[in-house]
Scaffold this motif. Structure first.
Motif, PDB file in Angstrom:
ATOM      1  N   LEU A   5       0.853  -1.180   0.000  1.00  0.00           N
ATOM      2  CA  LEU A   5       0.000   0.000   0.000  1.00  0.00           C
ATOM      3  C   LEU A   5       0.892   1.234   0.000  1.00  0.00           C
ATOM      4  O   LEU A   5       1.631   1.483   0.950  1.00  0.00           O
ATOM      5  N   ALA A   6       0.837   1.998  -1.074  1.00  0.00           N
ATOM      6  CA  ALA A   6       1.670   3.200  -1.195  1.00  0.00           C
ATOM      7  C   ALA A   6       0.986   4.193  -2.119  1.00  0.00           C
ATOM      8  O   ALA A   6       0.245   3.808  -3.028  1.00  0.00           O
ATOM      9  N   ALA A  26      -5.880   1.449   6.359  1.00  0.00           N
ATOM     10  CA  ALA A  26      -4.679   2.081   5.806  1.00  0.00           C
ATOM     11  C   ALA A  26      -3.704   2.509   6.901  1.00  0.00           C
ATOM     12  O   ALA A  26      -2.498   2.255   6.796  1.00  0.00           O
ATOM     13  N   TRP A  27      -4.200   3.138   7.940  1.00  0.00           N
ATOM     14  CA  TRP A  27      -3.310   3.686   8.968  1.00  0.00           C
ATOM     15  C   TRP A  27      -2.871   2.614   9.955  1.00  0.00           C
ATOM     16  O   TRP A  27      -1.675   2.365  10.132  1.00  0.00           O
ATOM     17  N   TRP A  28      -3.825   1.962  10.595  1.00  0.00           N
ATOM     18  CA  TRP A  28      -3.472   0.983  11.630  1.00  0.00           C
ATOM     19  C   TRP A  28      -3.038  -0.344  11.028  1.00  0.00           C
ATOM     20  O   TRP A  28      -2.031  -0.917  11.441  1.00  0.00           O
ATOM     21  N   GLY A  29      -3.772  -0.842  10.034  1.00  0.00           N
ATOM     22  CA  GLY A  29      -3.448  -2.144   9.456  1.00  0.00           C
ATOM     23  C   GLY A  29      -2.186  -2.149   8.622  1.00  0.00           C
ATOM     24  O   GLY A  29      -1.316  -3.009   8.790  1.00  0.00           O
ATOM     25  N   VAL A  35      -1.045   7.773   3.570  1.00  0.00           N
ATOM     26  CA  VAL A  35      -2.066   7.299   2.636  1.00  0.00           C
ATOM     27  C   VAL A  35      -3.447   7.456   3.258  1.00  0.00           C
ATOM     28  O   VAL A  35      -4.405   7.876   2.589  1.00  0.00           O
ATOM     29  N   ALA A  36      -3.570   7.119   4.532  1.00  0.00           N
ATOM     30  CA  ALA A  36      -4.848   7.266   5.222  1.00  0.00           C
ATOM     31  C   ALA A  36      -5.311   8.723   5.211  1.00  0.00           C
ATOM     32  O   ALA A  36      -6.506   9.011   5.034  1.00  0.00           O
ATOM     33  N   HIS A  67     -11.033   4.132  -4.393  1.00  0.00           N
ATOM     34  CA  HIS A  67      -9.876   3.813  -3.551  1.00  0.00           C
ATOM     35  C   HIS A  67      -9.428   2.364  -3.735  1.00  0.00           C
ATOM     36  O   HIS A  67      -8.225   2.085  -3.867  1.00  0.00           O
ATOM     37  N   HIS A  68     -10.377   1.443  -3.767  1.00  0.00           N
ATOM     38  CA  HIS A  68     -10.007   0.034  -3.853  1.00  0.00           C
ATOM     39  C   HIS A  68      -9.526  -0.353  -5.242  1.00  0.00           C
ATOM     40  O   HIS A  68      -8.840  -1.377  -5.403  1.00  0.00           O
ATOM     41  N   ALA A  69      -9.869   0.433  -6.267  1.00  0.00           N
ATOM     42  CA  ALA A  69      -9.361   0.160  -7.605  1.00  0.00           C
ATOM     43  C   ALA A  69      -7.907   0.585  -7.755  1.00  0.00           C
ATOM     44  O   ALA A  69      -7.180   0.035  -8.589  1.00  0.00           O
ATOM     45  N   HIS A  70      -7.474   1.545  -6.950  1.00  0.00           N
ATOM     46  CA  HIS A  70      -6.118   2.074  -7.097  1.00  0.00           C
ATOM     47  C   HIS A  70      -5.187   1.727  -5.940  1.00  0.00           C
ATOM     48  O   HIS A  70      -3.976   1.840  -6.077  1.00  0.00           O
ATOM     49  N   LEU A  71      -5.764   1.322  -4.819  1.00  0.00           N
ATOM     50  CA  LEU A  71      -4.955   0.997  -3.648  1.00  0.00           C
ATOM     51  C   LEU A  71      -5.343  -0.385  -3.121  1.00  0.00           C
ATOM     52  O   LEU A  71      -6.533  -0.658  -2.943  1.00  0.00           O
TER      53      LEU A  71
END
Length: 312
Positions: free
Chosen positions: A49-50, A134-137, A143-144, A217-221
């Motif tokens: 995830l970036a 994004a942040w915790w996981g 990114v979050a 978001h889910h299509a790109h990250l």
């Protein structure tokens, strides 16, 4: 002599067979070694995830625009209703209301409350993706932050547009027939300006804005690891948005055209704004980390707003 000749002939045949079989054996050996290496090789690591460097980050102008949009959305609540501005019901809306409206008062209230609850869950899921996933996981606070700001911006735009249109058109709700008698004795839906804010459905537009953001978001990250889980998150959010819009019609809170218009506005906002301002210049998840079993979703602008395209 004949035995010696036979032995020589047999030896020559064996030697010829060995020479003919050697190239095949040499050709099969690398393939066997490759198969062994593939069997021993570890599985491909999930995509990281970036934030793609080609994606513009949230700009200072967007902070200002988001604040102005939020202020506009709150200001539209002060638009005074006009009781006789839009009271006519077209044939399509009348037929759809007769076919879809729940007859029981209690069940209509339950459908209305269900649409409120489902919409709340959808907007909370956006926050969960940014903060928990994004942040915790993934441990990607930057990114979050970008995801959360894009979500707020799109929701503020949808709220401002919906508030202006609903306040200025002042379309009366379909349940107007039950709004009789002194106002203090009427149902809570009949009191105040809410009764004249039917077009277009704010629940429907907000739900589809949230669904569009989820898909963007889910299509790109690879928030859920990429592939099918992220694709299913998009599909599920679209299904939930459709359920919200349907509940607004069956609960007699909106006409069918109110819900359909809200769905169109929300979809265009949730998919179009992130693509236009951020994701347009970068690569999708499948481009950055190609996988044989990858499932990708992308938004393609078109004459009527845009299209969702996927590879399964």
């Amino acid at each position: 002599m004949r035995c010696t000749a036979a032995l020589r002939l047999a030896s020559g045949a064996i030697a010829a067979a060995a020479l003919l079989g050697a190239p095949a054996a040499r050709a099969q050996a690398p393939a066997a070694r490759a198969g062994d290496a593939a069997a021993l090789a570890p599985e491909a690591a999930p995509p990281e995830l970036a934030w793609d460097p080609r994606w513009p980050r949230f700009r200072a102008s967007e902070y200002v625009a988001t604040g102005l949009l939020a202020a506009t959305a709150f200001a539209t609540l002060a638009i005074p209703p006009s009781e006789g501005r839009w009271t006519a019901v077209n044939g399509f809306d009348g037929a759809a209301r007769d076919a879809l409206r729940i007859r029981s008062d209690r069940q209509r209230e339950m459908a209305r409350d269900a649409s409120d609850l489902l919409l709340t869950l959808m907007t909370n899921q956006l926050a969960a993706d940014a903060l928990l996933v994004a942040w915790w996981g993934h441990g990607r606070g930057s990114v979050a932050w970008e995801i959360a700001l894009i979500d707020i911006e799109a929701l503020a735009l949808n709220a401002a547009v919906n508030g202006l249109v609903a306040g200025l058109t002042s379309r009366e709700r379909p349940y107007r027939a039950v709004c009789v008698g002194p106002e203090e004795e009427q149902d809570r839906d009949c009191r105040g300006s809410k009764r004249y804010r039917s077009f277009f459905s704010g629940h429907s537009s907000t739900a589809f804005t949230a669904a569009g953001l989820m898909c963007s978001h889910h299509a790109h990250l690879p928030l859920y690891g990429g592939g099918a889980p992220d694709a299913l998150a998009c599909v599920a959010s679209l299904g939930a948005a459709a359920a919200v819009a349907t509940l607004r019609v069956v609960s007699d809170q909106h006409f069918a055209t109110d819900a359909l218009t809200g769905a169109a506005v929300g979809t265009l906002t949730g998919l179009g704004l992130p693509w236009l301002l951020h994701y347009r210049g970068g690569a999708s998840t499948s481009t950055r980390a190609p996988r044989a079993d990858a499932v990708s979703i992308s938004f393609v602008p078109g004459p009527l707003g845009g299209y969702l395209m996927g590879r399964f």
